[in-house]
Design a protein around this motif. Structure first.
Motif, PDB file in Angstrom:
ATOM      1  N   LYS A 293       0.828  -1.208   0.000  1.00 12.09           N
ATOM      2  CA  LYS A 293       0.000   0.000   0.000  1.00 12.09           C
ATOM      3  C   LYS A 293       0.864   1.260   0.000  1.00 12.09           C
ATOM      4  CE  LYS A 293      -4.335   1.650   1.875  1.00 12.09           C
ATOM      5  NZ  LYS A 293      -5.459   1.384   2.799  1.00 12.09           N
ATOM      6  N   VAL A 294       1.955   1.258   0.778  1.00 12.90           N
ATOM      7  CA  VAL A 294       2.838   2.419   0.831  1.00 12.90           C
ATOM      8  C   VAL A 294       3.493   2.652  -0.532  1.00 12.90           C
ATOM      9  CG1 VAL A 294       5.008   3.283   1.804  1.00 12.90           C
ATOM     10  CG2 VAL A 294       3.286   2.280   3.309  1.00 12.90           C
ATOM     11  N   THR A 295       3.940   1.573  -1.165  1.00 15.00           N
ATOM     12  CA  THR A 295       4.586   1.693  -2.469  1.00 15.00           C
ATOM     13  C   THR A 295       3.604   2.176  -3.530  1.00 15.00           C
ATOM     14  OG1 THR A 295       6.103  -0.109  -1.888  1.00 15.00           O
ATOM     15  CG2 THR A 295       5.944   0.463  -4.212  1.00 15.00           C
ATOM     16  N   GLU A 296       2.387   1.658  -3.473  1.00 12.52           N
ATOM     17  CA  GLU A 296       1.358   2.101  -4.422  1.00 12.52           C
ATOM     18  C   GLU A 296       1.066   3.592  -4.249  1.00 12.52           C
ATOM     19  OE1 GLU A 296      -1.958  -0.421  -3.687  1.00 12.52           O
ATOM     20  OE2 GLU A 296      -1.221  -2.074  -4.943  1.00 12.52           O
ATOM     21  N   GLU A 297       0.979   4.036  -3.005  1.00 11.49           N
ATOM     22  CA  GLU A 297       0.731   5.461  -2.759  1.00 11.49           C
ATOM     23  C   GLU A 297       1.862   6.315  -3.323  1.00 11.49           C
ATOM     24  OE1 GLU A 297       0.711   8.697   0.869  1.00 11.49           O
ATOM     25  OE2 GLU A 297      -0.015   6.697   1.316  1.00 11.49           O
ATOM     26  N   ARG A 298       3.109   5.860  -3.087  1.00 11.91           N
ATOM     27  CA  ARG A 298       4.255   6.626  -3.607  1.00 11.91           C
ATOM     28  C   ARG A 298       4.195   6.729  -5.127  1.00 11.91           C
ATOM     29  NH1 ARG A 298       9.870   3.695  -4.045  1.00 11.91           N
ATOM     30  NH2 ARG A 298       8.497   2.661  -5.523  1.00 11.91           N
ATOM     31  N   ASP A 299       3.884   5.621  -5.792  1.00 10.41           N
ATOM     32  CA  ASP A 299       3.866   5.617  -7.257  1.00 10.41           C
ATOM     33  C   ASP A 299       2.718   6.460  -7.813  1.00 10.41           C
ATOM     34  OD1 ASP A 299       6.027   3.932  -7.104  1.00 10.41           O
ATOM     35  OD2 ASP A 299       4.877   2.094  -7.434  1.00 10.41           O
ATOM     36  N   GLU A 300       1.566   6.407  -7.142  1.00 13.55           N
ATOM     37  CA  GLU A 300       0.393   7.143  -7.623  1.00 13.55           C
ATOM     38  C   GLU A 300       0.493   8.642  -7.349  1.00 13.55           C
ATOM     39  OE1 GLU A 300      -2.890   5.263  -5.751  1.00 13.55           O
ATOM     40  OE2 GLU A 300      -2.673   3.369  -6.861  1.00 13.55           O
ATOM     41  N   ALA A 301       1.098   9.004  -6.200  1.00  9.38           N
ATOM     42  CA  ALA A 301       1.159  10.414  -5.811  1.00  9.38           C
ATOM     43  C   ALA A 301       2.192  11.208  -6.607  1.00  9.38           C
ATOM     44  CB  ALA A 301       1.451  10.530  -4.314  1.00  9.38           C
ATOM     45  N   PRO A 303       5.853  12.988  -7.696  1.00  4.88           N
ATOM     46  CA  PRO A 303       6.949  13.688  -7.012  1.00  4.88           C
ATOM     47  C   PRO A 303       6.532  14.530  -5.807  1.00  4.88           C
ATOM     48  CG  PRO A 303       6.413  14.778  -9.085  1.00  4.88           C
ATOM     49  CD  PRO A 303       5.647  13.497  -9.073  1.00  4.88           C
ATOM     50  N   TYR A 304       5.231  14.790  -5.647  1.00  2.43           N
ATOM     51  CA  TYR A 304       4.790  15.626  -4.538  1.00  2.43           C
ATOM     52  C   TYR A 304       4.171  14.818  -3.394  1.00  2.43           C
ATOM     53  CZ  TYR A 304       5.488  19.140  -8.130  1.00  2.43           C
ATOM     54  OH  TYR A 304       6.041  19.915  -9.102  1.00  2.43           O
ATOM     55  N   GLY A 305       4.191  13.506  -3.517  1.00  2.00           N
ATOM     56  CA  GLY A 305       3.635  12.659  -2.462  1.00  2.00           C
ATOM     57  C   GLY A 305       4.542  12.592  -1.245  1.00  2.00           C
ATOM     58  N   ARG A 306       3.978  12.132  -0.133  1.00  2.00           N
ATOM     59  CA  ARG A 306       4.753  12.140   1.113  1.00  2.00           C
ATOM     60  C   ARG A 306       5.911  11.155   1.100  1.00  2.00           C
ATOM     61  NH1 ARG A 306       0.946   9.060   5.616  1.00  2.00           N
ATOM     62  NH2 ARG A 306      -0.016   7.552   4.203  1.00  2.00           N
ATOM     63  N   PHE A 307       5.831  10.080   0.308  1.00  3.66           N
ATOM     64  CA  PHE A 307       6.915   9.101   0.282  1.00  3.66           C
ATOM     65  C   PHE A 307       7.762   9.183  -0.982  1.00  3.66           C
ATOM     66  CE2 PHE A 307       3.506   6.706   2.745  1.00  3.66           C
ATOM     67  CZ  PHE A 307       4.006   7.097   3.978  1.00  3.66           C
ATOM     68  N   ALA A 308       7.607  10.265  -1.733  1.00  3.05           N
ATOM     69  CA  ALA A 308       8.315  10.412  -3.005  1.00  3.05           C
ATOM     70  C   ALA A 308       9.844  10.350  -2.884  1.00  3.05           C
ATOM     71  CB  ALA A 308       7.893  11.714  -3.683  1.00  3.05           C
ATOM     72  N   PRO A 309      10.464  10.943  -1.859  1.00  2.00           N
ATOM     73  CA  PRO A 309      11.931  10.961  -1.808  1.00  2.00           C
ATOM     74  C   PRO A 309      12.578   9.591  -1.728  1.00  2.00           C
ATOM     75  CG  PRO A 309      11.034  12.653  -0.374  1.00  2.00           C
ATOM     76  CD  PRO A 309       9.887  11.796  -0.796  1.00  2.00           C
ATOM     77  N   GLY A 310      11.911   8.596  -1.143  1.00  5.53           N
ATOM     78  CA  GLY A 310      12.510   7.267  -1.027  1.00  5.53           C
ATOM     79  C   GLY A 310      11.830   6.460   0.057  1.00  5.53           C
ATOM     80  N   LEU A 311      12.113   5.162   0.072  1.00  7.76           N
ATOM     81  CA  LEU A 311      11.547   4.267   1.065  1.00  7.76           C
ATOM     82  C   LEU A 311      12.671   3.563   1.822  1.00  7.76           C
ATOM     83  CD1 LEU A 311       8.676   2.568  -0.997  1.00  7.76           C
ATOM     84  CD2 LEU A 311       8.490   4.524   0.555  1.00  7.76           C
ATOM     85  N   PRO A 312      12.580   3.486   3.148  1.00  6.09           N
ATOM     86  CA  PRO A 312      13.589   2.758   3.911  1.00  6.09           C
ATOM     87  C   PRO A 312      13.379   1.257   3.792  1.00  6.09           C
ATOM     88  CG  PRO A 312      11.880   3.527   5.377  1.00  6.09           C
ATOM     89  CD  PRO A 312      11.545   4.066   4.008  1.00  6.09           C
ATOM     90  N   ALA A 313      14.287   0.486   4.376  1.00  7.11           N
ATOM     91  CA  ALA A 313      14.126  -0.961   4.394  1.00  7.11           C
ATOM     92  C   ALA A 313      12.852  -1.322   5.139  1.00  7.11           C
ATOM     93  CB  ALA A 313      15.340  -1.612   5.063  1.00  7.11           C
ATOM     94  N   THR A 314      12.196  -2.418   4.720  1.00 12.85           N
ATOM     95  CA  THR A 314      10.931  -2.803   5.348  1.00 12.85           C
ATOM     96  C   THR A 314      11.118  -3.286   6.783  1.00 12.85           C
ATOM     97  OG1 THR A 314      11.149  -5.000   4.330  1.00 12.85           O
ATOM     98  CG2 THR A 314       9.773  -3.376   3.187  1.00 12.85           C
ATOM     99  N   SER A 315      12.365  -3.413   7.219  1.00 10.10           N
ATOM    100  CA  SER A 315      12.615  -3.842   8.598  1.00 10.10           C
ATOM    101  C   SER A 315      12.508  -2.697   9.601  1.00 10.10           C
ATOM    102  CB  SER A 315      14.011  -4.476   8.706  1.00 10.10           C
ATOM    103  OG  SER A 315      14.996  -3.541   8.307  1.00 10.10           O
ATOM    104  N   ASP A 316      12.417  -1.455   9.121  1.00  8.53           N
ATOM    105  CA  ASP A 316      12.371  -0.303  10.037  1.00  8.53           C
ATOM    106  C   ASP A 316      11.641   0.853   9.372  1.00  8.53           C
ATOM    107  OD1 ASP A 316      12.727   1.604  11.945  1.00  8.53           O
ATOM    108  OD2 ASP A 316      14.905   1.572  11.942  1.00  8.53           O
TER     109      ASP A 316
END
Length: 583
Positions: A293-301, A303-316
């Motif tokens: 869901k987080v990845t889908e939001e980043r892709d849909e939103a 460059p101006y979405g909240r997770f656009a800059p990058g995603l950390p490892a799924t462990s943290d």
């Protein structure tokens, strides 16, 4: 330690037998909330009942109750703690009726499934005894302050979790850590916050029981009693959400500003920005189950979405909350926003150049959003002794601070507690807090042993890939069809080149010159046949906090070490002689 919390915990002992310790909270927490609200409602109960007989429409009734009592919530039941015990046979039904007749915004008891517990208590023959015990406690705000009530809730939550051998880290941030965070968050805006009648918003996406929101409001109102601070929060733990919401109801806040749910997958305040944001997100929590869901939001939103800059490892997932808060700051054209967030050490440096964490740091620093980072003492939290840090973000920095980041070593500003509480053996006293805040306020003039002010570029670097030729059986370089030397994968190496290498002040723009200067000075003299694969150059950012505060401690003189060894050897020989003499 909360005296009230200890007393409430003692009531829980009455549940021993039919209930296991890890089930006590299902009864004690909702009843504590109910008694708190009951004490607040009691003085105006007859007035509200009369209004309920006059106005059938819930919305109209809420308006009239607000006019008459000043409260945003109400209860129209004929029952309360004052008369529940009068009807012994109907106690369970009357208590359920009491719960049903709260205004719609008081949904907190649903998150405990409390009606089920009422039936269980009645079946166990404990309901009357427990209600009697709670009736004896006066929890009106004039008797028990909001701060004391918050301490009590957090104390009993921690006790219940300890009894169940669970962690309290998701619920409870120590008050001393929160006070330091609040002081730092508001310090830059102190002059503005003293204006008469100011209106500001504060948001916590990991609200827990509401401790951060409560102390932030307390801080602001102590400075400016005329200030209006609207509190917003979201919490995914049902019990914590219920406590947080009931606390705000008791203070007269709009309860709809506290939302239930997972902030990472369902932002309850989407599109809304805030003057101040603060959070202590869970550390090292796996977010694999939300990754899709987080990845889908980043892709849909985009460059101006909240997770656009990058995603950390799924462990943290703590850096996801960092991005979320940066996204929630009020725009500079509307006055700007500030963020305070407590995290462990990994967001400072985890991830190589080009990775999600490095890209998040890159976005924050290249957009000049990081104002300060403060290292806290270890052994500050109840369930962990690890190192933690406060990050302060600001999108309208003071002109003197633009392009700069202040890092503060606050690890030595602590006071030993008389008694450890879990892993917490240290606290930040008022004096300790004042010292750290003074370092922050002094900025460029602060003691350099504890404070450094660095340019954003000092955290940037390029990772270059250094190749060496693949040699044939004749010892000559192997070339491809274009006559280019083929690299030998076994001899491939990488080097990190700081933006500031050689004293460069050009930042990212100095990429070509700085990398070539580094290669000519640091690599070529040792491997003359090497070259740089420019297609593989990556930009990275890290914040090597401890390196900047490293203090060289010279080794002890050999003579001193030898003397100590001689003393120890002599002691051992003496002990051996005693053993031999006893035989």
């Amino acid at each position: 330690m909360s005296t009230l919390g200890s007393f409430i915990w003692s009531i829980a002992d009455q549940l021993r037998g039919p209930y296991r310790p890890n089930q006590y909270g299902n009864v004690i927490l909702p009843l504590t909330i109910l008694r708190r609200l009951d004490c607040i409602l009691e003085p105006d109960r007859e007035t509200v009942r009369e209004l309920a007989r006059t106005f059938d429409n819930p919305n109209r009734l809420k308006i009239e109750v607000k006019k008459a009592t000043g409260r945003p919530f109400y209860n129209t039941s004929n029952y309360g703690f004052s008369n529940l015990l009068a009807d012994a046979d109907g106690l369970a039904d009357n208590l359920a009726d009491y719960l049903d007749r709260f205004s719609a915004d008081v949904d907190v008891f649903e998150y405990f499934d409390f009606k089920k517990e009422i039936l269980a208590l009645e079946k166990a023959g404990l309901l009357r005894e427990i209600i009697t015990s709670f009736k004896a406690i006066d929890l009106h705000p004039k008797v028990v302050s909001n701060a004391d009530m918050g301490d009590a809730f957090e104390y009993i939550i921690r006790k219940f979790n300890e009894a169940a051998n669970e962690t309290s880290g998701d619920h409870y941030t120590p008050r001393d850590a929160i006070r330091l965070l609040v002081d730092l968050l508001f310090a830059e805006k102190e002059a503005d916050l003293s204006e008469a009648g100011i209106v500001r918003t504060l948001y916590d996406p990991t609200a827990g029981t509401g401790g951060m929101l409560a102390l932030a409001e307390e801080h602001l109102l102590a400075q400016n009693p005329d200030a209006n601070l609207s509190l917003y929060g979201q919490e995914y733990n049902p019990q914590s959400y219920a406590i947080c919401k009931s606390d705000l109801l008791a203070k007269g806040h709009d309860a709809t500003n506290i939302a239930f749910g997972n902030t990472l997958t369902d932002d309850a305040f989407k599109g809304r920005k805030f003057d101040f944001c603060m959070s202590n997100p869970p550390y090292g929590v796996d977010w694999k189950q939300y990754a899709k869901k987080v990845t889908e939001e980043r892709d849909e939103a985009g460059p101006y979405g909240r997770f656009a800059p990058g995603l950390p490892a799924t462990s943290d997932g703590q850096m996801l909350f960092l991005l979320h808060l940066a996204h929630k700051m009020r725009a500079p054209k509307d006055g700007g926003g500030r963020v305070g967030i407590i995290m462990n050490g990994s967001p400072l440096f985890n991830g190589a150049a080009g990775s999600g964490p490095s890209e998040i740091r890159r976005w924050l620093l290249e957009n000049d959003l990081v104002e300060a980072i403060v290292a806290l003492p270890t052994n500050m939290f109840f369930n962990t002794g690890i190192a933690t840090y406060i990050w302060i973000l600001d999108n309208t920095k003071h002109p003197d601070a633009r392009g700069l980041v202040q890092i503060i070593d606050g690890t030595s500003f602590w006071t030993k507690m008389r008694k450890n509480l879990g892993s917490k053996g240290r606290e930040i006293s008022d004096t300790d807090r004042e010292k750290v805040v003074s370092l922050y306020v002094d900025f460029l003039d602060a003691d350099p042993d504890y404070s450094k002010v660095l340019s954003n570029d000092e955290f940037g670097y390029w990772t270059i890939t250094v190749e060496r030729p693949l040699l044939g059986e004749d010892g000559k370089p192997v070339v491809d069809r274009k006559g280019q030397r083929k690299p030998d994968p076994k001899k491939r190496d990488t080097e990190n080149v700081p933006f500031t290498y050689g004293g460069s002040t050009a930042g990212r723009a100095g990429k070509l010159d700085v990398i070539n200067a580094y290669f000519d000075a640091e690599v070529k003299p040792h491997v003359p046949d090497a070259w740089i694969d420019w297609a593989k150059v990556k930009t990275g950012y890290e914040i090597p906090f401890t390196r900047h505060f490293y203090r060289y401690v010279p080794p002890r003189p050999l003579a001193e070490i030898d003397a100590d060894l001689d003393k120890q050897i002599a002691k051992i020989l003496d002990l051996l002689r005693e053993v031999e003499g006893d035989r």
